[in-house]
Design a protein around this motif. Sequence first.
Motif, short mmCIF file in Angstrom:
data_model
loop_
_atom_site.label_atom_id
_atom_site.label_comp_id
_atom_site.label_asym_id
_atom_site.label_seq_id
_atom_site.Cartn_x
_atom_site.Cartn_y
_atom_site.Cartn_z
N ILE A 57 0.46 -0.94 0.33
CA ILE A 57 0.17 0.04 -0.30
C ILE A 57 1.14 1.32 0.04
N GLU A 58 0.54 2.29 -1.25
CA GLU A 58 1.44 3.74 -1.07
C GLU A 58 0.26 4.31 -1.23
N SER A 59 0.28 5.46 -0.52
CA SER A 59 -0.18 7.34 -0.79
C SER A 59 0.88 8.20 -0.04
N GLY A 335 -4.07 -20.86 -8.63
CA GLY A 335 -3.16 -21.24 -7.76
C GLY A 335 -2.94 -20.40 -7.57
N TYR A 336 -3.24 -19.04 -7.89
CA TYR A 336 -2.22 -17.69 -7.74
C TYR A 336 -4.13 -16.57 -7.78
N ALA A 337 -2.98 -15.55 -7.01
CA ALA A 337 -4.27 -14.40 -7.06
C ALA A 337 -3.96 -13.44 -6.79
N THR A 338 -4.34 -12.11 -7.85
CA THR A 338 -3.77 -11.07 -7.79
C THR A 338 -4.95 -9.42 -7.16
N TYR A 339 -5.00 -8.77 -6.16
CA TYR A 339 -6.10 -7.61 -6.59
C TYR A 339 -5.15 -5.91 -6.38
N ASN A 340 -5.29 -5.79 -7.51
CA ASN A 340 -4.60 -4.61 -7.69
C ASN A 340 -5.51 -3.58 -7.86
N PHE A 341 -5.97 -2.34 -6.70
CA PHE A 341 -6.81 -1.45 -6.70
C PHE A 341 -6.28 0.50 -6.51
N TYR A 342 -6.71 0.69 -7.09
CA TYR A 342 -5.45 2.98 -6.94
C TYR A 342 -7.31 3.43 -6.57
N ILE A 343 -6.80 4.33 -5.79
CA ILE A 343 -8.17 4.81 -5.09
C ILE A 343 -8.28 5.87 -5.20
N PRO A 344 -8.22 7.16 -6.09
CA PRO A 344 -8.23 8.87 -7.05
C PRO A 344 -8.26 9.53 -5.80
N THR A 348 -3.93 6.61 -3.60
CA THR A 348 -3.53 5.45 -2.57
C THR A 348 -4.09 4.48 -3.61
N THR A 349 -2.01 3.71 -3.93
CA THR A 349 -2.16 1.83 -4.69
C THR A 349 -1.87 0.83 -3.78
N VAL A 350 -2.55 -0.11 -3.97
CA VAL A 350 -2.72 -1.08 -3.88
C VAL A 350 -2.07 -2.46 -4.45
N ALA A 351 -1.20 -3.09 -4.13
CA ALA A 351 -1.83 -5.01 -4.63
C ALA A 351 -1.40 -5.50 -4.32
N MET A 352 -2.26 -6.75 -3.66
CA MET A 352 -2.06 -8.05 -2.87
C MET A 352 -2.00 -8.89 -3.49
N LEU A 353 -0.61 -9.41 -3.03
CA LEU A 353 -0.69 -11.60 -4.23
C LEU A 353 -1.23 -12.39 -2.91
N PHE A 354 -1.59 -13.47 -3.55
CA PHE A 354 -1.95 -15.17 -2.81
C PHE A 354 -1.31 -15.72 -3.74
N ASN A 355 -0.84 -17.15 -3.21
CA ASN A 355 -0.35 -17.79 -3.54
C ASN A 355 -1.17 -19.00 -3.58
N CYS A 356 -2.69 -19.16 -3.65
CA CYS A 356 -3.82 -19.76 -3.69
C CYS A 356 -4.98 -19.40 -4.05
N ILE A 374 -9.29 -2.67 1.40
CA ILE A 374 -10.38 -2.01 0.74
C ILE A 374 -11.37 -0.99 1.56
N GLY A 375 -12.24 -2.60 2.32
CA GLY A 375 -13.04 -1.37 3.81
C GLY A 375 -12.07 -0.58 4.39
N GLU A 376 -11.31 -0.54 4.56
CA GLU A 376 -10.14 -0.43 5.39
C GLU A 376 -10.08 1.65 4.77
N LEU A 377 -9.67 1.18 3.21
CA LEU A 377 -8.73 1.64 2.45
C LEU A 377 -9.62 3.25 2.15
N THR A 378 -11.27 2.48 2.12
CA THR A 378 -11.81 3.30 1.70
C THR A 378 -13.30 4.23 2.91
N LYS A 379 -12.53 4.63 4.07
CA LYS A 379 -13.57 4.99 4.84
C LYS A 379 -13.80 6.10 4.83
#
Length: 379
Positions: A57-59, A335-344, A348-356, A374-379
């Motif tokens: 997470i970076e902002s 086996g893999y999942a990526t969540y990638n979102f940006y809140i203008p 805030t830019t976010v990436a979350m990676l999973f190995n399942c 995302i709930g925390e970051l869009t409060k």
Amino acid sequence: MKVNNLLSGMIIGSLALAVAGCGSEHKTNNNLVKPFDYQALLNTAAEGEIPGVVLYIESPQLYFYGAAGIADLNDKTPMLIDARIPNGSAGKKLTALLAAMLVEQQKLNLDQSITNYLPAEITNRVANASSMTTRQMLQHTAGLFDYLNDSNGAFYDAVIAEPESIKTDAFALQFALDQKAKFAPAQGWSYSNTGYILTGLVLDQVLGTHHSQAMRMQIFEPLGLSSLSYGGLEKSYGPIVPGYFHSGNDVLDTRQYYQNIGVADAPVVGNAKDMANILKFIVEGKQFSHSIHQLLMSETSFVSTGLGTLSYSYGLFKETINGKQVIHHGGRELGYATYNFYIPDTKTTVAMLFNCNGYKACDDAHDALYQKVIGELTK
């Protein structure tokens, strides 16, 4: 192993796991009284169904880079923050970005029929090809049969049957040829991975070589995205972590398959930081020309999906979540999942990676973690 229809629709006894927040970094603005404990959230998640997870997470107000859990269940290697995974459909924005660059270079016309770029041996087997454009394929308005979602798992079955050969766009396309269209081009919206497969082949024709080379020379290296590489074709840039899929009582490490897949609808392997950065670069547009940024991110570039507030541009969704605009595109692979979102609103830019990924226990767990973040970051 037969992959069922549920798995082909991915866009997209329990094992106790050791937890390791290896190399995590967490900085916040001094004005914040008590920052949310993202590391504790990851640690808890990795104690359950998720083997390993990385969150970036970076902002201007917050910086967090942390990992938890296990990367390799065989040798209990801890998940590290720089873990590289196949990012699935989250990589579509890179295919779209390269197309936009070629438009600016006057090498590609998004509004010409794809018959101007692809040979008749392909277009004669694609419904409505003569009236179909690359723009429509990139925006999912072409009406194409989806080689993943609509083929009853045929692509995955073929990959599993022949794991060692390199699979590129031509391999994937065979599962979409001679299929009926869902609608005429520009007469609807339907997510289709086939449109990006065909776009990859268009890019190859325009460039005279595989588009992975241009992606490296025009995107990865100039932007300093050192962890990113083109799946299957650029193995020398580093290994990927194992990915886990459960089928009945069997636990399958899918790395053996994905290290040999390189397709334009899911082109990249990379770490969380670089995936967060490329999304930020595209949305903010500071690294690109005005014309490229306008093509990808202008209001007129987003078309309605017919699904609430959800609209789609070129490799990116836009919707309102908790009253805030969010730009996003995740990725799901076996086996893999990526969540990638940006809140203008908060930059805030976010990436979350999973190995399942690909089975209910894991999918429910990483979706729940995403909802908390995302709930925390869009409060």
